[in-house]
Write a protein that holds these residues in place. Structure first.
Motif: not given
Length: 732
Positions: A626-627, A658, A709-712, A728, A730, A732
């Motif tokens: 997930k990351t 995004k 960066k962040g959630g997609y 979902k 993310s 880095q």
């Protein structure tokens, strides 16, 4: 020193003699080619260099006979090699040996969502160009579908830059493996035909880089295309064919394009700009009309005597023309001075098979109430075939992409060949007039009688197939002008309504390269979008209508319900078509489905949409983690199950959005897709990779790409409006 120069001259002359006499040699490496180019360049006079930079006829540039340097011959041909044109005018030369295979239009190719079939397309059309002794094939086109009124949309690959980028690369590689240069066009922002020769486009740099340039960039950096054609229009007040930002900064500097920039025919306007801002070969300039009336008229081109004069005066440095000639010689070493000894092939069964397969995979089934399609070919029924497009030739017309096909199977002929047990009755129904490039010709038919005949024929049938849509006449799907309305022309909407009153069992087969308004869509049983399909049009349509081929095409652009639902049209006339001087792309990056989804404006039919005769389920959707970090690959896996009664092809589509972005973004954007065959009752696993870097946006504050960066959110489905699962992740 003198001896070394003599030795060099001897070596160069030997090399030139070697090619002049067609002696076979090993393929040269790029290093060897560059060395040979430098050697040849030293032998050319300034006059010879300049002559290589402009046309000598409608479709050729001169060589240098004394050194064995050949002419360069070009042909229009994104969908097939155009018939032979006269030396000095646009009339056809009247040859009897220039008939070719007509391949489906590029909208159809895009609708296949199948890169492997794009490679087969390129190989086949490249072989036909090679047979016709063409060095440059003027295509494919990758301008973005911005408005459904653009007369030239049928030549392009839809509204999405990722789809166009993915499909253009194998096409280019296929063409060029024959020793024929592809010429990607029209660079850039040529998104309408109205006022195309002078309209100046104002567009944000973000939209430029994210929407309108990616397919050209992919053509250069992934497809390694050997030539690019400039466009007619202006960008920020400077013509795109010699535009400092587009040609020098982006194309030749940032993308390191090492090929030849060729003008569109008549798109050159200034000697100094053409010389300094990236143009290498000037074609089609009508300097004061001299190309048809004056001896040595081509010497009056901007990159001809005026260019030579500025070079001799020192206004322009000789290094400028040397760079152009280097590029032209490199093109020759890749084409007519390479050792590729293939003679090509033309009008062979293999090419017809490729054309038919592309057509079959590109046809899009949009509505199919109560399984109207497929129609059993063994059933003894009466089928009414209504509409001019059932019999009209649609390989001719349309402008420079028109074709001289050896054969063209009409829809009526194709259905008669397949439905031997059925009674087929035909009525023209409506008429459009003869095909003309630059003017509308009124039909001579009695239109009221055509309508009455069609209604009578429909009343006698078990099934009605209405073949409508557009055609390749002026102000339809045709170069040189845009459509003037969104609805169907020639009274088709009214005719369909009248037919439905006498026979509700009616399906509409649309032939067009553009979206159309469909006020009757809720009342007909089925809608099929079939494009311009070329030589095998009728056979391919019969394949799908009969069920011999299960439809698998997906829309490469959105069909809005009404014209103002389209982003470009929603902002008024200054967005489209402009005031004849300037226009503003006010929708920015929100083109096509990006606009519909982000602004919650439901389309009539969505990007990526397309039905099948079977049923598919997409399940077990997931990612390994997930990351992710920069440069990593996001691998999306899924299981596609065929739960219906037909074997079929399905397209798994991956979109990414995004959440909480610092800049405006579309709800989601296509970032991956894969087409797979799944037999009835079986399942297949698919994996699709997305590089994290491809999730970046173009940041105008730094004039570069920026990965937030962040959630997609990853959206997985089989159409932009049919998502099976959201994941979902993310960055880095």
């Amino acid at each position: 020193m003198k001896n070394s120069k003599k030795i060099c001259l001897v070596v160069v002359c030997c090399v030139l003699f070697f090619f002049k006499n067609n002696i076979q040699a090993q393929q040269f490496s790029e290093i060897q080619i560059n060395a040979k180019i430098d050697s040849v360049l030293s032998l050319l006079t300034l006059e010879e260099k300049v002559a290589m930079c402009h046309a000598q006829s409608k479709f050729s540039t001169p060589g240098v006979g004394r050194l064995g340097i050949p002419e360069v011959w070009m042909s229009d041909g994104p969908h097939g090699v155009r018939g032979e044109i006269n030396w000095d005018d646009w009339g056809y030369a009247g040859w009897t040996n220039d008939y070719i295979t007509a391949f489906p239009a590029l909208t159809c190719l895009a609708a296949t969502f199948n890169p492997s079939i794009a490679k087969a397309y390129g190989i086949s059309v490249g072989e036909e160009a090679k047979y016709r002794e063409k060095d440059v094939l003027l295509g494919p086109g990758v301008n973005i579908y911005r408005t459904p009124l653009n007369g030239r949309n049928f030549e392009y690959m839809g509204e999405d830059p990722f789809l166009a980028s993915t499909m253009v690369v194998p096409y280019i590689k296929g063409v060029q493996q024959n020793g024929v240069a592809a010429c990607v066009k029209h660079y850039a922002l040529n998104n309408q035909e109205l006022w195309r020769d002078h309209i100046s486009v104002e567009v944000s740099e973000r939209a430029l880089y994210e929407i309108y340039l990616p397919a050209f960039k992919a053509a250069v950096q992934q497809g390694h295309v050997w030539s690019i054609m400039g466009a007619y229009n202006q960008f920020r007040g400077q013509h795109t064919t010699h535009n400092e930002m587009l040609m020098n900064k982006i194309l030749k500097e940032d993308w390191a394009f090492d090929g030849v920039v060729i003008s569109d025919w008549g798109s050159t306007h200034n000697t100094k700009e053409a010389a300094l801002y990236g143009l290498d070969m000037e074609m089609g300039t009508g300097t004061d009309g001299l190309t048809t009336s004056t001896q040595n008229a081509y010497d009056f081109y901007y990159l001809a005597n005026p260019f030579l004069k500025m070079l001799k005066e020192g206004t322009i440095e000789e290094a400028v023309v040397d760079d152009k000639v280097r590029r032209i010689l490199r093109l020759m070493y890749r084409t007519n001075m390479s050792n590729n000894s293939s003679f090509g092939r033309i009008n062979n069964q293999e090419h017809l098979d490729v054309a038919r397969k592309i057509a079959g995979e590109g046809i899009v089934l949009l509505k199919n109430k109560n399984s109207f399609f497929p129609i059993n070919p063994n059933k003894e029924i009466t089928i009414a075939i209504i509409g001019e497009n059932a019999t009209k030739s649609l390989t001719v017309g349309g402008g420079s992409s028109e074709l001289k096909a050896k054969n063209e199977i009409s829809p009526l002929e194709g259905l008669k060949n397949r439905y031997k047990n059925a009674t087929i009755i035909h009525a023209k129904g409506y008429a459009s007039g003869p095909s003309q490039y630059d003017r509308v010709v009124e039909p001579t038919d009695d239109l009221e009688n055509l309508k009455k005949e069609a209604i009578e024929v429909a009343s006698k049938a078990d099934v009605v197939l209405f073949f409508g849509g557009l055609n390749k006449n002026h102000l339809q799907d045709c170069e040189g002008g845009d459509r003037q309305s969104f609805g169907l022309p020639f009274g088709q909407d009214e005719l369909i309504d009248e037919i439905l009153k006498v026979n509700a069992n009616t399906g509409v087969i649309l032939v067009s390269g553009n979206a159309v308004e469909m006020p009757w869509v809720d009342n007909v049983s089925a809608v099929m979008q079939t494009w311009y399909l070329g030589s095998e049009a009728g056979n391919a349509m019969a394949d799908v209508i009969s069920g011999d081929v299960n439809p698998s095409g997906k829309l490469p652009f959105s069909f809005p319900k009404k014209l103002t639902d389209n982003a470009a049209h929603s902002f008024g006339e200054m967005s489209y078509p402009g005031d004849s001087i300037t226009q503003y792309y006010k929708e920015g990056i929100l083109v096509g489905y990006r606009w519909h989804e982000t602004k919650k404006i439901k389309p009539l039919f969505a990007f990526g949409e397309g039905l099948s005769y079977t049923n598919f389920e997409i399940s077990n959707i997931g990612t390994a983690k997930k990351t992710y970090s920069k440069d990593e690959e996001i691998v999306v896996s899924a299981t596609v199950s065929n739960t219906g009664n037909f074997d079929g092809l399905e397209v798994v589509q991956i979109y990414v959005g995004k959440s909480k972005s610092k800049v405006e973004r579309a709800l989601k954007e296509l970032k991956g897709f894969k087409k797979i065959m799944v037999k009835k009752g079986e399942s297949e696993t698919v994996e699709i990779s997305i590089n994290v870097n491809d999730l970046a946006f173009y940041d105008e504050t730094i004039s570069d790409w920026n990965l937030e960066k962040g959630g997609y959110v990853i959206y997985v489905g089989n159409a932009s409006n049919n998502i099976s699962k959201e994941i979902k992740i993310s960055i880095q």
